[in-house]
Write an enzyme that holds these catalytic residues in place. Structure first.
Site, PDB file in Angstrom:
ATOM      1  N   LYS A 181      -3.933  13.731   2.208  1.00  0.00           N
ATOM      2  CA  LYS A 181      -4.061  12.669   3.212  1.00  0.00           C
ATOM      3  C   LYS A 181      -4.251  13.288   4.584  1.00  0.00           C
ATOM      4  CE  LYS A 181      -2.023   8.113   2.767  1.00  0.00           C
ATOM      5  NZ  LYS A 181      -0.784   7.340   2.890  1.00  0.00           N
TER       6      LYS A 181
HETATM    7  O1  G3P Z   1       0.829   4.568   2.918  1.00  0.00           O
HETATM    8  C1  G3P Z   1       0.313   4.071   4.096  1.00  0.00           C
HETATM    9  C2  G3P Z   1       0.486   2.599   4.360  1.00  0.00           C
HETATM   10  O2  G3P Z   1       0.374   1.855   3.210  1.00  0.00           O
HETATM   11  C3  G3P Z   1       1.633   2.262   5.264  1.00  0.00           C
HETATM   12  O3  G3P Z   1       2.038   0.938   5.196  1.00  0.00           O
HETATM   13  O4  G3P Z   1       3.761  -0.786   5.521  1.00  0.00           O
HETATM   14  O5  G3P Z   1       3.909   1.356   6.807  1.00  0.00           O
HETATM   15  O6  G3P Z   1       2.162  -0.329   7.348  1.00  0.00           O
HETATM   16  P1  G3P Z   1       3.021   0.281   6.292  1.00  0.00           P
END
Ligand code: G3P
Length: 215
Positions: free
Chosen positions: A83
């Site tokens: 990533k």
């Molecule tokens: O893995 C990255 C992403 O899905 C993060 O999500 O919930 O932290 O906005 P969030």
């Protein structure tokens, strides 16, 4: 549509994986910090549970550092997708990784053109963040739909992972626009099979079965 789990919690991954519906896993430093464990140790365990792409994130700001981290991650397991943040340095790193056969996932994408550039740089995956855009009053799913159109217009092989998912509506919308992959937190994953009318129907069928004379 492939389903990934967006978590670093191995118990959650084991439980969801036992249902036979998990095609991969995405992690980030925030998710791993919640486990209290070392990043590599967690990723190795996840790779043993799920046979599919497993995202592990770099933390360097410069391309050179990201490439070094990516090479390091690639040695951990063949299924790792590194990533990389959506920056100019990140795109440079993606270009090198792509030439070296290292799988990449360009993360923190908030507008379609960012995703298009990631695809052009050779990203294996690109992760548009839907929920975080919705949180600031923008339509995250519109952004994903535009990104899908752009990537398909030019025939890039990059797969779109819809990320930052908050609810089952995001999941339905992703399927309707034909997203390649959605990465879902365990909490949302558990809501997907549920409907109150399904539960009510099961109860009434059971009750009515009891009324049938037994031979
Ligand atoms: O893995 C990255 C992403 O899905 C993060 O999500 O919930 O932290 O906005 P969030």
């Amino acid at each position: 549509m492939k389903i990934f789990l967006d978590t670093a919690d191995v118990d959650e991954i084991r439980r969801a994986s036992a249902m036979g519906l998990v095609d991969g896993v995405t992690t980030n430093p925030t998710l791993v910090s919640r486990t209290g464990r070392a990043y590599k140790e967690v990723i190795k365990e996840i790779c043993d549970i799920v046979d599919g792409p497993i995202s592990a994130e770099v933390i360097s700001d410069d391309a050179e550092g990201m490439i070094a981290e990516a090479r390091d991650w690639a040695k951990v397991h063949k299924n790792i997708a590194v990533k990389v943040p959506m920056t100019l340095e990140g795109l440079k790193a993606v270009k090198t990784c792509s030439a070296e056969g290292i799988s990449t996932n360009v993360t923190l994408v908030f507008q379609p053109l960012q995703g298009l550039l990631a695809a052009k740089a050779g990203a294996t995956f690109v992760s548009p963040f839907v929920g975080r855009l919705d949180d600031i009053g923008r339509d995250g799913m519109d952004m994903v739909a535009d990104l899908m159109t752009m990537i398909r217009n030019y025939g890039y092989k990059t797969e779109v992972i819809v990320a930052s998912i908050r609810n089952s509506i995001h999941v339905s919308q992703s399927a309707l626009i034909g997203a390649d992959i959605i990465t879902i937190p365990f909490k949302v994953f558990n809501t997907l099979v549920k409907h109150p009318l399904t539960d009510k129907g099961i109860e009434s069928f059971k009750a009515d079965y009891e009324k049938i004379p037994k031979a």
